[in-house]
Write a protein that holds these residues in place. Structure first.
Motif, short mmCIF file in Angstrom:
data_model
loop_
_atom_site.label_atom_id
_atom_site.label_comp_id
_atom_site.label_asym_id
_atom_site.label_seq_id
_atom_site.Cartn_x
_atom_site.Cartn_y
_atom_site.Cartn_z
N ALA A 187 5.15 4.49 2.32
CA ALA A 187 3.87 3.78 2.51
C ALA A 187 4.05 2.62 3.51
N PRO A 188 2.95 2.12 4.05
CA PRO A 188 3.03 0.95 4.94
C PRO A 188 3.68 -0.25 4.25
N ILE A 189 4.24 -1.13 5.07
CA ILE A 189 5.02 -2.27 4.55
C ILE A 189 4.50 -3.57 5.15
N HIS A 190 4.26 -4.55 4.30
CA HIS A 190 3.99 -5.92 4.76
C HIS A 190 5.08 -6.82 4.19
N SER A 191 5.78 -7.55 5.06
CA SER A 191 6.73 -8.55 4.55
C SER A 191 6.36 -9.90 5.16
N VAL A 192 6.41 -10.92 4.35
CA VAL A 192 5.95 -12.25 4.79
C VAL A 192 7.01 -12.92 5.64
N LEU A 206 1.36 -17.51 -2.19
CA LEU A 206 0.53 -16.57 -2.98
C LEU A 206 -0.80 -16.31 -2.29
N ASN A 207 -1.39 -17.36 -1.70
CA ASN A 207 -2.67 -17.15 -0.98
C ASN A 207 -2.47 -16.25 0.23
N HIS A 208 -1.36 -16.45 0.94
CA HIS A 208 -1.07 -15.63 2.11
C HIS A 208 -0.94 -14.15 1.70
N MET A 209 -0.19 -13.91 0.63
CA MET A 209 0.02 -12.52 0.18
C MET A 209 -1.30 -11.91 -0.29
N ALA A 210 -2.10 -12.70 -1.01
CA ALA A 210 -3.38 -12.18 -1.50
C ALA A 210 -4.31 -11.88 -0.33
N ASP A 211 -4.35 -12.77 0.66
CA ASP A 211 -5.22 -12.54 1.83
C ASP A 211 -4.80 -11.26 2.56
N GLU A 212 -3.49 -11.09 2.73
CA GLU A 212 -2.98 -9.86 3.39
C GLU A 212 -3.42 -8.62 2.61
N ALA A 213 -3.25 -8.67 1.30
CA ALA A 213 -3.57 -7.50 0.46
C ALA A 213 -5.07 -7.23 0.47
N ALA A 260 -0.33 9.33 -8.43
CA ALA A 260 -1.06 8.24 -7.79
C ALA A 260 -0.55 8.05 -6.35
N ASN A 261 -1.26 7.20 -5.59
CA ASN A 261 -0.92 6.99 -4.16
C ASN A 261 -0.45 5.57 -3.94
N VAL A 262 0.73 5.42 -3.34
CA VAL A 262 1.15 4.07 -2.93
C VAL A 262 0.48 3.81 -1.58
N VAL A 263 -0.38 2.79 -1.54
CA VAL A 263 -1.08 2.49 -0.29
C VAL A 263 -0.40 1.37 0.48
N LEU A 264 0.35 0.51 -0.21
CA LEU A 264 1.00 -0.61 0.48
C LEU A 264 2.20 -1.10 -0.32
N ASN A 265 3.29 -1.39 0.40
CA ASN A 265 4.46 -2.08 -0.20
C ASN A 265 4.48 -3.49 0.35
N GLN A 266 4.45 -4.48 -0.54
CA GLN A 266 4.38 -5.87 -0.08
C GLN A 266 5.62 -6.63 -0.58
N PHE A 267 6.25 -7.37 0.34
CA PHE A 267 7.45 -8.13 0.02
C PHE A 267 7.32 -9.56 0.50
N VAL A 268 8.00 -10.46 -0.18
CA VAL A 268 8.09 -11.82 0.35
C VAL A 268 9.09 -11.81 1.50
N ILE A 269 10.28 -11.21 1.27
CA ILE A 269 11.37 -11.24 2.26
C ILE A 269 11.77 -9.83 2.64
N GLU A 270 12.03 -9.63 3.94
CA GLU A 270 12.61 -8.36 4.41
C GLU A 270 13.91 -8.67 5.14
N LEU A 271 15.00 -8.03 4.72
CA LEU A 271 16.28 -8.15 5.43
C LEU A 271 16.34 -7.02 6.45
N CYS A 272 15.86 -7.30 7.67
CA CYS A 272 15.55 -6.23 8.63
C CYS A 272 16.77 -5.39 9.00
#
Ligand SMILES: O=P(O)(O)OC[C@H]1O[C@H](OP(=O)(O)OP(=O)(O)O)[C@H](O)[C@@H]1O
Ligand SMILES: Nc1ncnc2[nH]cnc12
Length: 188
Positions: free
Chosen positions: A180-185, A49-56, A158-170
């Protein structure tokens, strides 16, 4: 004596090691990634959770002076992360739910996912025109769910500025259909 949060030795690599594979669930050919073992260890959850919050938070600082107004969590496992991120970003939390679960005036979209077809809905008055929105979910597979969420948020102006995921199945290339931009942990 309880230890302080700074003594948390979990890293994203050791959090990743907790994700458990279940072949052929919920149907043949699907390798299901179970994130719930992470929730059985509060230090692993704290690290994630801290990692995701820091990223966001780092991402939101690049928004030219504007902020993230809303965190939208996707039914159901996105709800495990959305409210915590919203608190850390000082934003509101808004759910997108599967059909039939939300009351009031709704906006809907249908979509195809890795194992079926579904409809998602959002409450029309939950997001304001011009809001900056972060979408969060546990997992990006084909991208169908998140793309439907992007479409709902756009319909509300509204505007989606970021999509954040725990897992990405590439290998399923879900990111190719998202706008929108994507961050996956954790990537597989
Ligand atoms: O990228 P996609 O192919 O759209 O798949 C990803 C979605 O599938 C899973 O949810 P699911 O619909 O299984 O619901 P759940 O969270 O209620 O278990 C997962 O939590 C994502 O929301
Ligand atoms: N392979 C998978 N594991 C867990 N959740 C999923 N949602 C869609 N595909 C999934």
């Amino acid at each position: 004596m309880s230890s302080s949060p700074t003594e948390n030795l979990f890293t994203i690599e050791s959090v990743k090691a907790l994700v458990k594979d279940y072949p052929d669930f919920p149907k043949d050919g699907i390798l299901f990634k179970d994130i719930f073992p992470i929730f059985q260890n509060h230090r692993a959850l704290d690290c994630l959770l801290n990692h995701m919050a820091d990223e966001a938070i780092t991402f939101s600082k690049k928004l030219n002076g504007s902020k993230i107004d809303a965190v939208v969590g996707l039914d159901a496992r996105g709800f495990l992360f959305g409210p915590t991120l919203a608190l850390k970003l000082e934003a509101k939390f808004v759910p997108i739910r599967k059909r039939g679960k939300l009351p009031g005036i709704l906006v809907s979209a249908s979509y195809e996912k890795e194992y079926g077809v579904d409809i998602v809905e959002i409450q029309a008055d939950s997001i304001n025109q011009g809001d900056n929105v972060l979408i969060v979910d546990d997992l990006l597979a084909t991208g169908g769910t998140c793309r439907a969420a992007e479409d709902l948020i756009k319909k509300l102006g509204a505007n989606v500025v970021l999509n954040q995921f725990v897992i990405e199945l590439c290998e399923l290339n879900g990111r190719d259909i998202l706008e929108a931009p994507i961050h996956s942990v954790i990537k597989y």
